[in-house]
Design a protein around this motif. Structure first.
Motif, short mmCIF file in Angstrom:
data_model
loop_
_atom_site.label_atom_id
_atom_site.label_comp_id
_atom_site.label_asym_id
_atom_site.label_seq_id
_atom_site.Cartn_x
_atom_site.Cartn_y
_atom_site.Cartn_z
N TYR A 195 0.06 -38.87 -46.63
CA TYR A 195 -1.35 -38.69 -46.99
C TYR A 195 -2.26 -39.57 -46.13
O TYR A 195 -3.38 -39.88 -46.53
CB TYR A 195 -1.53 -38.99 -48.48
N LEU A 196 -1.78 -39.94 -44.94
CA LEU A 196 -2.60 -40.74 -44.03
C LEU A 196 -3.86 -40.01 -43.59
O LEU A 196 -4.92 -40.61 -43.44
CB LEU A 196 -1.76 -41.12 -42.80
N GLY A 197 -3.74 -38.69 -43.38
CA GLY A 197 -4.89 -37.91 -42.94
C GLY A 197 -5.44 -38.41 -41.62
O GLY A 197 -4.71 -38.72 -40.68
N LYS A 198 -6.76 -38.55 -41.55
CA LYS A 198 -7.43 -38.97 -40.33
C LYS A 198 -7.80 -40.45 -40.35
O LYS A 198 -8.55 -40.90 -39.48
CB LYS A 198 -8.69 -38.13 -40.11
N LEU A 199 -7.26 -41.18 -41.31
CA LEU A 199 -7.66 -42.58 -41.45
C LEU A 199 -7.29 -43.41 -40.23
O LEU A 199 -8.05 -44.28 -39.82
CB LEU A 199 -7.02 -43.18 -42.71
N GLU A 200 -6.11 -43.14 -39.64
CA GLU A 200 -5.67 -43.96 -38.51
C GLU A 200 -4.99 -43.07 -37.46
O GLU A 200 -3.80 -42.79 -37.54
CB GLU A 200 -4.71 -45.05 -39.00
N PRO A 201 -5.76 -42.58 -36.46
CA PRO A 201 -5.20 -41.67 -35.44
C PRO A 201 -4.07 -42.28 -34.63
O PRO A 201 -3.23 -41.55 -34.11
CB PRO A 201 -6.42 -41.37 -34.55
N ARG A 202 -4.01 -43.60 -34.52
CA ARG A 202 -2.95 -44.22 -33.72
C ARG A 202 -1.57 -44.04 -34.34
O ARG A 202 -0.56 -44.19 -33.65
CB ARG A 202 -3.25 -45.72 -33.55
N MET A 203 -1.51 -43.71 -35.61
CA MET A 203 -0.23 -43.50 -36.29
C MET A 203 0.04 -42.05 -36.62
O MET A 203 1.20 -41.65 -36.80
CB MET A 203 -0.21 -44.28 -37.62
N ALA A 204 -1.01 -41.26 -36.73
CA ALA A 204 -0.88 -39.92 -37.31
C ALA A 204 0.10 -39.03 -36.56
O ALA A 204 0.83 -38.23 -37.17
CB ALA A 204 -2.26 -39.26 -37.40
N GLY A 205 0.11 -39.12 -35.24
CA GLY A 205 0.97 -38.25 -34.46
C GLY A 205 2.45 -38.59 -34.51
O GLY A 205 3.29 -37.82 -34.02
N LYS A 206 2.79 -39.71 -35.14
CA LYS A 206 4.19 -40.12 -35.24
C LYS A 206 4.91 -39.48 -36.42
O LYS A 206 6.14 -39.56 -36.51
CB LYS A 206 4.29 -41.65 -35.38
N ILE A 207 4.15 -38.91 -37.33
CA ILE A 207 4.74 -38.30 -38.52
C ILE A 207 4.28 -36.86 -38.66
O ILE A 207 3.26 -36.46 -38.11
CB ILE A 207 4.37 -39.08 -39.80
N MET A 208 5.07 -36.10 -39.41
CA MET A 208 4.72 -34.72 -39.74
C MET A 208 4.80 -34.55 -41.26
O MET A 208 5.88 -34.69 -41.84
CB MET A 208 5.70 -33.75 -39.08
N PRO A 209 3.68 -34.29 -41.93
CA PRO A 209 3.77 -33.99 -43.36
C PRO A 209 4.35 -32.60 -43.58
O PRO A 209 3.95 -31.64 -42.94
CB PRO A 209 2.30 -34.04 -43.82
N ILE A 210 5.35 -32.50 -44.45
CA ILE A 210 5.92 -31.22 -44.85
C ILE A 210 5.97 -31.17 -46.37
O ILE A 210 5.96 -32.21 -47.04
CB ILE A 210 7.31 -30.98 -44.25
#
Length: 429
Positions: A241-256
Motif C-alpha cells: 500500500y505504498l502507492g505514490k508516497l515514495e517513488p524511490r522504492m515503488a518500482g522494487k515491489i509489485m502489489p498483487i
C-alpha cells in the motif's frame, strides 16, 4: 459474527477478539521515530523501539492491520521465501547460513511476543509443504535432507505419498515436508495484540491518518490531512500500500491480489479427515494453494491471484473451485466468508530493506512470507535506528532489482510471467 468496523468482511475481522479504536492525528506531534503503516512491520518496529525507550508515533491510513497483516493465511514458517538451496546459490554459503538463522529467530520471535504479551490468536504448531508434481516431490525430499544434514535442523522430515494422503485427506499430492517447528495463527488477532502491546509501552497509534507527503531532514516532517509529525527518524512500513508516497522504492515491489475463503464450522470428524495433525498446509504450485483449520474448525483456504486493481465479482466462487480440486468432498460445504487483499512481491522474492537517507528506513516485499519476516524486520529496523546495524546491513545488502518498466509498465510483464507459470502448473512436470 459482527465484522470489526472498518475492516474487510473476512472471517478474521468477524472473529477479532478486541475492537479497540485509535484516534486520527489532529494537530502537531513530536517523536523520536515516526512509523508509517500499522501492519506487522510497523507494529514490530514501534514495539521494539519503545522497549529501548524511544518515543514513537505510528500513522495508519485505515485501521490497524487493515492490509495484508489482517487478511493473510496465518502461516509462520521457518526459512525465507526462497528455499535454502537457492539462497546458497544466490548469495553463497555464509550469507545463506545467516539468513537461515534469521528465519529461525523470526518464528521464535513471533511465538515469544505472543507469550510475553498474552496475545490470544489461535496459535498452533506445524506446517506441511505438499508436492504437486513428481519433480516437486524429489525437491522436497532433498531440501529436507539439506536442512537436517547441513543446517542441523531437526524440525523437518519427509513424508511419502501414502502418509501425506492420510494426513490431508486428498489424493492430489505425492509427498511432503513436515515442519513441526513452524507455526500458524489468527493473523489479525496477532496484529491487534501487537498494537495493544505497543500502546502499553507508550507508543502513540493513529488510525485514519493517511500520510500525504513527507520529507527527510533534521527533523523529518510527516504530513497528514489534519496533522503533522516532526521526528528524527522515519520508517516506511507500507508494503503493498505504498502507492505514490515514495517513488524511490515503488518500482522494487509489485502489489498483487490474493484471495481466501472460510467455510462454515466443520464437525470434529470432518476436520480431522482434512488435516489429521492440525498443521497449516501449502502446496508447491507457483500460484500456491494454502489452508489450515481455524480455532473453531473452519477450513481457511487460500487459492488464486489476480494482477489488476479489481477483485473478482464473486471471491467465494473464485477460490472455491481451487478448494474442490483438493477436497471434492466439500462440495456441499457452505462458504461463509470470502475476501482478498494485496501483498507485495519482489523479483527475487526476498525482502527489500534499507535506508533511503540517513534517517529514513524501510522494509517491504515479503512475497507471501510476511508474518515472521515482517515481525523480524521490525526488530532489525529498531536495532539499526538504535545504532546496532550488523543485521540490518546484511539484509540491506541483499540485491533487489527494479521491475522492468518501473511502476508504469511492470504490470504487463508480470501478467505474462504469471501466465507462463500457471501453464507450467497445469502442464509441467
Amino acid at each position: 459474527m459482527k465484522v470489526l468496523s472498518g475492516h474487510t468482511e473476512s472471517y478474521y475481522a468477524a472473529s477479532a477478539n478486541m475492537a479497540l479504536e485509535y484516534p486520527l492525528l489532529n494537530g502537531d506531534l513530536e517523536a523520536d521515530v515516526c512509523v508509517i503503516g500499522a501492519g506487522y512491520t510497523g507494529l514490530s518496529t514501534a514495539l521494539h523501539l519503545a522497549e529501548r525507550g524511544y518515543k514513537v508515533a505510528v500513522l495508519e491510513a485505515e485501521r490497524i492491520s487493515w492490509g495484508a497483516s489482517g487478511r493473510n493465511g496465518g502461516h509462520v514458517g521457518v526459512g525465507q521465501r526462497r528455499c535454502q538451496s537457492d539462497l546458497e546459490e544466490m548469495f553463497g554459503a555464509d550469507i545463506a547460513a545467516r539468513l537461515w538463522k534469521f528465519s529461525i529467530e523470526a518464528v521464535q520471535l513471533v511465538e515469544r511476543l505472543i507469550v510475553k504479551h498474552n496475545i490470544c490468536c489461535d496459535l498452533k504448531r506445524g506446517i506441511m509443504h505438499l508436492a504437486a508434481k513428481p519433480s516437486h516431490d524429489n525437491y522436497l525430499r532433498k531440501e529436507a535432507e539439506l536442512l537436517r544434514d547441513r543446517y542441523g535442523y531437526q524440525g523437518v522430515r519427509y513424508a511419502d505419498e501414502q502418509e501425506v494422503q492420510e494426513l490431508v485427506g486428498s489424493k492430489r499430492y505425492l509427498g511432503a515436508q513436515i515442519d513441526s517447528d513452524s507455526l500458524h495463527l489468527h493473523p489479525l488477532n496477532y496484529a491487534l495484540g501487537l498494537a495493544a502491546a505497543c500502546v502499553g509501552m507508550g507508543v502513540k497509534l493513529f488510525e485514519h491518518s493517511r500520510v500525504l507527503r513527507y520529507r527527510g531532514g533534521s527533523p523529518c516532517e510527516i504530513v497528514t490531512a489534519k496533522g503533522r509529525v516532526r521526528s528524527r527518524n522515519v520508517v516506511l512500513a507500507c508494503n503493498a500500500y505504498l502507492g505514490k508516497l515514495e517513488p524511490r522504492m515503488a518500482g522494487k515491489i509489485m502489489p498483487i491480489n490474493n484471495f481466501v475463503i472460510a467455510t462454515e464450522p466443520l464437525p470434529d470428524s470432518q476436520a480431522q479427515e482434512l488435516i489429521a495433525n492440525d498443521h497449516a498446509v501449502q502446496d508447491t504450485l507457483f500460484v500456491i494453494n494454502y489452508w489450515k483449520l481455524s480455532g473453531d474448525n473452519r477450513l481457511i483456504f487460500g487459492g488464486g491471484e489476480n494482477y489488476t486493481t479489481r477483485f473478482p465479482a464473486d471471491i467465494r466462487k473464485f477460490v472455491r473451485k481451487n478448494m474442490l480440486k483438493v477436497y471434492p468432498q466439500l462440495e456441499r460445504t457452505h462458504i461463509e466468508y470470502g475476501w482478498g487483499g494485496a501483498l507485495a512481491i519482489t523479483l527475487n522474492r526476498m525482502p527489500h530493506m534499507g535506508r533511503l537517507e540517513p534517517h529514513i528506513y524501510y522494509s517491504q516485499g515479503y512475497s507471501g512470507h510476511g508474518v515472521p519476516t515482517a515481525t523480524f524486520a521490525g526488530k532489525v529496523l529498531a536495532e539499526a535506528i538504535a545504532g546496532v546495524e550488523e543485521r540490518f546491513d546484511i539484509m540491506a545488502r541483499i540485491p533487489t532489482d527494479t521491475f522492468p518498466g518501473g511502476t508504469l509498465l511492470r504490470w504487463p510483464g508480470l501478467v505474462l510471467g504469471m501466465f507462463y507459470h500457471s501453464m507450467m502448473d497445469k502442464f509441467g512436470r
